[in-house]
Design a protein around this motif. Structure first.
Motif, PDB file in Angstrom:
ATOM      1  N   ASP A  79       0.817  -1.199   0.000  1.00  0.00           N
ATOM      2  CA  ASP A  79       0.000   0.000   0.000  1.00  0.00           C
ATOM      3  C   ASP A  79       0.859   1.261   0.000  1.00  0.00           C
ATOM      4  N   SER A  80       2.002   1.202   0.663  1.00  0.00           N
ATOM      5  CA  SER A  80       2.871   2.381   0.689  1.00  0.00           C
ATOM      6  C   SER A  80       3.453   2.660  -0.694  1.00  0.00           C
ATOM      7  N   LEU A  81       3.694   1.627  -1.478  1.00  0.00           N
ATOM      8  CA  LEU A  81       4.187   1.823  -2.845  1.00  0.00           C
ATOM      9  C   LEU A  81       3.134   2.537  -3.692  1.00  0.00           C
ATOM     10  N   ILE A  82       1.888   2.114  -3.583  1.00  0.00           N
ATOM     11  CA  ILE A  82       0.796   2.746  -4.328  1.00  0.00           C
ATOM     12  C   ILE A  82       0.664   4.212  -3.923  1.00  0.00           C
ATOM     13  N   ASP A  83       0.734   4.479  -2.615  1.00  0.00           N
ATOM     14  CA  ASP A  83       0.654   5.862  -2.136  1.00  0.00           C
ATOM     15  C   ASP A  83       1.820   6.702  -2.648  1.00  0.00           C
ATOM     16  N   SER A  84       3.000   6.115  -2.671  1.00  0.00           N
ATOM     17  CA  SER A  84       4.183   6.835  -3.137  1.00  0.00           C
ATOM     18  C   SER A  84       4.069   7.192  -4.621  1.00  0.00           C
ATOM     19  N   VAL A  85       3.591   6.257  -5.433  1.00  0.00           N
ATOM     20  CA  VAL A  85       3.409   6.528  -6.865  1.00  0.00           C
ATOM     21  C   VAL A  85       2.338   7.599  -7.063  1.00  0.00           C
ATOM     22  N   ALA A  86       1.268   7.538  -6.279  1.00  0.00           N
ATOM     23  CA  ALA A  86       0.204   8.543  -6.384  1.00  0.00           C
ATOM     24  C   ALA A  86       0.719   9.937  -6.004  1.00  0.00           C
ATOM     25  N   GLU A  87       1.580  10.014  -4.994  1.00  0.00           N
ATOM     26  CA  GLU A  87       2.165  11.300  -4.612  1.00  0.00           C
ATOM     27  C   GLU A  87       3.032  11.860  -5.731  1.00  0.00           C
ATOM     28  N   ARG A  88       3.806  10.993  -6.362  1.00  0.00           N
ATOM     29  CA  ARG A  88       4.647  11.431  -7.466  1.00  0.00           C
ATOM     30  C   ARG A  88       3.807  11.838  -8.682  1.00  0.00           C
ATOM     31  N   ALA A  89       2.676  11.204  -8.872  1.00  0.00           N
ATOM     32  CA  ALA A  89       1.782  11.578  -9.968  1.00  0.00           C
ATOM     33  C   ALA A  89       1.344  13.033  -9.796  1.00  0.00           C
ATOM     34  N   ASP A  90       1.038  13.401  -8.574  1.00  0.00           N
ATOM     35  CA  ASP A  90       0.630  14.790  -8.312  1.00  0.00           C
ATOM     36  C   ASP A  90       1.814  15.741  -8.483  1.00  0.00           C
ATOM     37  N   ALA A  91       2.977  15.336  -8.015  1.00  0.00           N
ATOM     38  CA  ALA A  91       4.160  16.189  -8.092  1.00  0.00           C
ATOM     39  C   ALA A  91       4.625  16.404  -9.537  1.00  0.00           C
ATOM     40  N   TYR A  92       4.466  15.395 -10.389  1.00  0.00           N
ATOM     41  CA  TYR A  92       4.961  15.450 -11.772  1.00  0.00           C
ATOM     42  C   TYR A  92       3.848  15.700 -12.785  1.00  0.00           C
ATOM     43  N   ARG A  93       2.726  16.224 -12.347  1.00  0.00           N
ATOM     44  CA  ARG A  93       1.573  16.379 -13.242  1.00  0.00           C
ATOM     45  C   ARG A  93       1.810  17.337 -14.398  1.00  0.00           C
ATOM     46  N   ASP A  94       2.761  18.246 -14.267  1.00  0.00           N
ATOM     47  CA  ASP A  94       3.013  19.231 -15.324  1.00  0.00           C
ATOM     48  C   ASP A  94       4.232  18.910 -16.181  1.00  0.00           C
ATOM     49  N   ILE A  95       4.876  17.777 -15.948  1.00  0.00           N
ATOM     50  CA  ILE A  95       6.074  17.424 -16.716  1.00  0.00           C
ATOM     51  C   ILE A  95       5.646  16.676 -17.979  1.00  0.00           C
ATOM     52  N   PRO A  96       5.890  17.269 -19.154  1.00  0.00           N
ATOM     53  CA  PRO A  96       5.471  16.611 -20.389  1.00  0.00           C
ATOM     54  C   PRO A  96       6.373  15.423 -20.735  1.00  0.00           C
ATOM     55  N   MET A  97       5.812  14.487 -21.432  1.00  0.00           N
ATOM     56  CA  MET A  97       6.593  13.352 -21.919  1.00  0.00           C
ATOM     57  C   MET A  97       6.012  12.875 -23.239  1.00  0.00           C
ATOM     58  N   LEU A  98       6.872  12.357 -24.075  1.00  0.00           N
ATOM     59  CA  LEU A  98       6.446  11.830 -25.357  1.00  0.00           C
ATOM     60  C   LEU A  98       6.165  10.342 -25.188  1.00  0.00           C
ATOM     61  N   CYS A  99       4.968   9.937 -25.465  1.00  0.00           N
ATOM     62  CA  CYS A  99       4.619   8.523 -25.378  1.00  0.00           C
ATOM     63  C   CYS A  99       5.014   7.824 -26.669  1.00  0.00           C
ATOM     64  N   ARG A 100       5.059   6.520 -26.616  1.00  0.00           N
ATOM     65  CA  ARG A 100       5.417   5.741 -27.799  1.00  0.00           C
ATOM     66  C   ARG A 100       4.422   4.612 -27.998  1.00  0.00           C
ATOM     67  N   THR A 101       4.203   4.278 -29.246  1.00  0.00           N
ATOM     68  CA  THR A 101       3.380   3.136 -29.632  1.00  0.00           C
ATOM     69  C   THR A 101       4.164   2.337 -30.655  1.00  0.00           C
ATOM     70  N   HIS A 102       4.434   1.087 -30.346  1.00  0.00           N
ATOM     71  CA  HIS A 102       5.201   0.211 -31.239  1.00  0.00           C
ATOM     72  C   HIS A 102       6.546   0.841 -31.599  1.00  0.00           C
ATOM     73  N   GLY A 103       7.167   1.512 -30.618  1.00  0.00           N
ATOM     74  CA  GLY A 103       8.477   2.102 -30.818  1.00  0.00           C
ATOM     75  C   GLY A 103       8.482   3.420 -31.561  1.00  0.00           C
ATOM     76  N   GLN A 104       7.331   3.919 -31.941  1.00  0.00           N
ATOM     77  CA  GLN A 104       7.251   5.171 -32.676  1.00  0.00           C
ATOM     78  C   GLN A 104       6.633   6.251 -31.794  1.00  0.00           C
ATOM     79  N   PRO A 105       7.007   7.506 -32.014  1.00  0.00           N
ATOM     80  CA  PRO A 105       6.413   8.600 -31.237  1.00  0.00           C
ATOM     81  C   PRO A 105       4.887   8.621 -31.387  1.00  0.00           C
ATOM     82  N   ALA A 106       4.213   8.883 -30.301  1.00  0.00           N
ATOM     83  CA  ALA A 106       2.749   8.904 -30.297  1.00  0.00           C
ATOM     84  C   ALA A 106       2.272  10.185 -29.603  1.00  0.00           C
ATOM     85  N   THR A 107       1.046  10.188 -29.165  1.00  0.00           N
ATOM     86  CA  THR A 107       0.451  11.356 -28.525  1.00  0.00           C
ATOM     87  C   THR A 107       1.220  11.735 -27.265  1.00  0.00           C
ATOM     88  N   PRO A 108       1.537  13.015 -27.079  1.00  0.00           N
ATOM     89  CA  PRO A 108       2.212  13.435 -25.847  1.00  0.00           C
ATOM     90  C   PRO A 108       1.290  13.306 -24.634  1.00  0.00           C
TER      91      PRO A 108
END
Length: 81
Positions: free
Chosen positions: A1-30
């Motif tokens: 449960d502490s791992l889930i809480d820790s990931v959820a806290e980081r989700a809130d902390a990093y909510r504004d950091i953009p990242m490029l997603c990938r699909t089948h190794g190719q760039p996809a929707t950000p």
């Protein structure tokens, strides 16, 4: 449960950091790192809830329904008749 809480806290902390997603190794929707971590946290929490409700069942006696094999393996133990 502490791992889930820790990931959820980081989700809130990093909510504004953009990242490029990938699909089948190719760039996809950000997306954002926070959104991806929030999704991962939700999935872990859902799986944790399902595991908490899991009933683990087992059979202790032998193949023919008695404790003969156990009696041979551990004769000092008092096995049910």
């Amino acid at each position: 449960d502490s791992l889930i809480d820790s990931v959820a806290e980081r989700a809130d902390a990093y909510r504004d950091i953009p990242m490029l997603c990938r699909t089948h190794g190719q760039p996809a929707t950000p997306s954002t790192m926070g959104k991806e971590l929030a999704n991962f946290s939700y999935r872990m929490a859902r799986q944790r809830g399902q595991m908490a409700q899991l009933q683990v069942l087992g059979k202790m006696n032998g193949a023919v329904g008695n404790y003969a094999a156990h009696q041979v393996a551990v004769p000092a133990e008092h096995w049910p008749e």
